[in-house]
Design a protein around this motif. Structure first.
Motif, short mmCIF file in Angstrom:
data_model
loop_
_atom_site.label_atom_id
_atom_site.label_comp_id
_atom_site.label_asym_id
_atom_site.label_seq_id
_atom_site.Cartn_x
_atom_site.Cartn_y
_atom_site.Cartn_z
N ILE A 294 31.34 41.39 -57.13
CA ILE A 294 31.95 40.50 -58.12
C ILE A 294 31.08 40.46 -59.38
O ILE A 294 31.59 40.59 -60.49
CB ILE A 294 32.06 39.05 -57.57
N TRP A 295 29.79 40.30 -59.18
CA TRP A 295 28.89 40.12 -60.32
C TRP A 295 28.66 41.44 -61.08
O TRP A 295 28.29 41.43 -62.25
CB TRP A 295 27.56 39.53 -59.84
N PRO A 309 23.71 33.00 -57.96
CA PRO A 309 22.96 33.33 -59.18
C PRO A 309 23.41 32.48 -60.38
O PRO A 309 24.60 32.19 -60.50
CB PRO A 309 23.30 34.79 -59.44
N GLU A 310 22.45 32.14 -61.24
CA GLU A 310 22.76 31.42 -62.49
C GLU A 310 23.39 32.39 -63.49
O GLU A 310 24.23 32.02 -64.30
CB GLU A 310 21.46 30.89 -63.14
N ILE A 311 22.96 33.64 -63.40
CA ILE A 311 23.41 34.66 -64.36
C ILE A 311 24.90 34.95 -64.18
O ILE A 311 25.42 34.85 -63.06
CB ILE A 311 22.52 35.92 -64.13
N ASP A 312 25.60 35.31 -65.28
CA ASP A 312 27.05 35.56 -65.19
C ASP A 312 27.34 37.00 -64.75
O ASP A 312 26.52 37.89 -64.94
CB ASP A 312 27.69 35.36 -66.58
N ASP A 328 39.71 38.40 -62.32
CA ASP A 328 38.67 38.44 -63.34
C ASP A 328 37.34 37.94 -62.74
O ASP A 328 37.26 36.82 -62.23
CB ASP A 328 39.15 37.53 -64.49
N PRO A 329 36.26 38.75 -62.80
CA PRO A 329 34.99 38.37 -62.17
C PRO A 329 34.41 37.05 -62.71
O PRO A 329 33.85 36.26 -61.94
CB PRO A 329 34.04 39.52 -62.49
N LEU A 330 34.59 36.80 -64.01
CA LEU A 330 34.05 35.55 -64.57
C LEU A 330 34.75 34.34 -63.97
O LEU A 330 34.14 33.33 -63.66
CB LEU A 330 34.20 35.54 -66.10
N TRP A 336 33.62 30.17 -57.46
CA TRP A 336 32.63 30.19 -56.37
C TRP A 336 31.52 29.17 -56.63
O TRP A 336 31.06 28.50 -55.72
CB TRP A 336 32.03 31.60 -56.22
N ARG A 337 31.10 29.08 -57.91
CA ARG A 337 30.03 28.13 -58.24
C ARG A 337 30.50 26.70 -57.98
O ARG A 337 29.77 25.88 -57.44
CB ARG A 337 29.64 28.27 -59.71
N ALA A 338 31.75 26.42 -58.39
CA ALA A 338 32.28 25.06 -58.22
C ALA A 338 32.33 24.71 -56.72
O ALA A 338 31.92 23.62 -56.31
CB ALA A 338 33.68 24.96 -58.83
N LEU A 339 32.77 25.68 -55.91
CA LEU A 339 32.87 25.43 -54.47
C LEU A 339 31.50 25.24 -53.84
O LEU A 339 31.27 24.32 -53.05
CB LEU A 339 33.58 26.63 -53.81
N SER A 340 30.56 26.11 -54.24
CA SER A 340 29.21 26.05 -53.68
C SER A 340 28.55 24.71 -54.01
O SER A 340 27.88 24.09 -53.18
CB SER A 340 28.42 27.25 -54.21
N LYS A 341 28.81 24.26 -55.24
CA LYS A 341 28.22 22.99 -55.67
C LYS A 341 28.86 21.81 -54.91
O LYS A 341 28.17 20.95 -54.37
CB LYS A 341 28.47 22.82 -57.18
#
Ligand SMILES: Cc1cc2nc3c(=O)[nH]c(=O)nc-3n(C[C@H](O)[C@H](O)[C@H](O)COP(=O)(O)O)c2cc1C
Length: 433
Positions: A294-295, A309-312, A328-330, A336-341
């Motif tokens: 993805i990244w 990762p913090e990096i996009d 779209d990967p972004l 994913w970040r929202a879910l992880s948080k």
């Protein structure tokens, strides 16, 4: 008796090379030996399934410039496998994924018509357009065709194939074919007499607006990736609404999402098994690979049990080659970040939670009821089942779920016809000689 449920269609996906299959499981067999294909096909036929299905990859996937060999790699050519299966099965439909971008209609029409003859009318063709230039490098200079061109080529390809299949009269005379289009020129007689189905069943697996229109105009079945109730219903309504513009009835196109299942003696046991299978599918190493895909970056220094990762993501990365990219990967990274948080999940837990979750989990009764509910609520006309063990992963479904579907009057208790077209309840194509 009035039917309580809509009729359900079932197909069996031979898993091929991916990490849906738990290759490390001691029950997992070879992805190449004929005995594996035979086992799954015979099981599907014992379960009275509509068809057996093979995916296709035309180039070994690569990850960071090397062949991705964490799971198994390599597989035989699909139509060849299906011809062999035709000899050990009697009624089961046999469907191969074959790219319209990297083949020629005259040759492929011959191979499919031949499979239809050898199997007595059981051939199906999943027309894919193959999205990446990386795959194309083995087939055409420059590798690529844009999406719109790929679908224009697929349309012309299918039109030409159907002309070839119709070129023999039903009473056995070969008539000349003439086709001139942007992509192909064909002139002369076709070498294979009209096959039992007239036209092999056409399946489509693509998701863009172009893909959906292509299916609405020309396909008999869609293999979709929308296996949840909500996404399935939205996709179903969208695609069925496109049929009228092509003079077709909603029942002329069957929508079959690819789905997985996990059974247990109780719902809780099934959920536990499902969680264990997810941990096997997403090993720590596989979690980092999934993230890197993805990244589009090397993330090997990240701890799978640590935070995302913090990096996009790098949007135009070629780090992972040969995979169909869907979103779209972004946008995926943000989700994913929202879910992880929100849930306090590590990298591995996030990947387990977001990718390839099992679709139907529970006792055979729970799973049967859910499958029927999805069909009744028009999230699907049926399902392409993807077992997580090759080749024995369908056995339990056939033994324990199929009888319940039959009991509810939603699934056949014997094959009533001989052809794949008849299993799917599709009309014979009208001969357009
Ligand atoms: C459920 C599903 C299964 C697919 N299976 C294959 C496959 O086995 N081989 C392949 O080359 N492409 C496969 N594709 C990719 C399609 O061929 C197509 O190239 C891709 O989805 C891009 O088309 P689109 O832009 O219409 O989505 C699959 C797509 C979907 C949605």
């Amino acid at each position: 008796m009035t039917a309580l449920h809509r009729e359900l269609h079932l197909a069996a996906h031979f898993p091929g090379v991916n990490n849906t299959t738990v290759w490390a499981d001691e029950r997992s067999g070879s992805q190449i030996d004929f005995t594996s294909f035979e086992h799954l096909a015979r099981t599907a036929e014992r379960g009275l399934f509509d068809f057996f299905f093979l995916a296709e990859g035309l180039r070994l996937r690569e990850h960071k410039g090397r062949v991705h060999d964490l799971d198994v790699v390599g597989r035989p050519e699909s139509i060849t496998v299906l011809n062999a299966l035709a000899a050990v099965t009697d009624r089961l439909g046999l469907a191969a994924t074959v790219s319209a971008t990297f083949n020629e209609p005259y040759e492929l029409a011959r191979r499919l018509a031949s499979l239809d003859h050898l199997s007595g009318g059981r051939a199906g063709w999943n027309v894919v357009t193959t999205s990446d230039a990386f795959t194309g490098e083995n087939f055409r200079r420059g590798g690529y065709l844009d999406r719109a061109d790929r679908y224009r080529r697929a349309e012309e390809f299918l039109h030409a194939a159907r002309k070839l299949w119709d070129s023999w009269t039903p009473d056995g005379a070969a008539r000349p074919v003439e086709h001139t289009g942007a992509h192909f020129t064909i002139e002369g007689e076709f070498t294979v007499p009209r096959s039992p189905q007239g036209h092999p069943v056409v399946i489509q697996a693509g998701d863009s607006a172009e893909g959906r229109d292509f299916a609405a105009a020309s396909a008999d079945v869609i293999f979709s990736r929308h296996g949840t109730l909500e996404a399935g219903r939205a996709f179903y309504a969208d695609v069925k609404a496109r049929l009228a513009a092509h003079g077709r009835h909603p029942d002329d196109l069957k929508i079959m999402p690819g789905v997985t299942f996990v059974l247990g003696d109780t719902d809780a046991e099934a959920r536990e098994r499902a969680a264990e299978i997810r941990r096997q599918q997403i090993s720590p190493q596989n979690a980092i690979l999934a993230l890197e895909r993805i990244w589009g970056r090397d993330l090997s220094s990240y701890d799978p049990d640590g935070p995302l990762p913090e990096i996009d993501p790098e949007p135009d990365s070629t780090l992972a080659q040969g995979r169909v990219r869907m979103d779209d990967p972004l946008e995926i990274a943000a989700r994913w970040r929202a879910l992880s948080k929100a849930k306090g999940l590590s990298i591995r837990q996030t990947v387990i939670e977001t990718t390839g979750r099992q679709s139907f989990v529970g006792t055979p009764r729970t799973v049967a009821e859910e499958l029927l509910r999805f069909v009744d609520l028009r999230a699907a006309d049926g399902f392409i089942l993807v077992p997580h063990i090759t080749p024995g992963g369908l056995d339990e479904f056939v033994d324990r779920v199929v009888p319940l579907l039959q009991e509810r009057g939603a699934f056949r208790t014997e094959y009533s016809g001989r052809t794949l077209r008849s299993h799917l309840g599709l009309a014979e194509p009208i001969w357009k000689g």
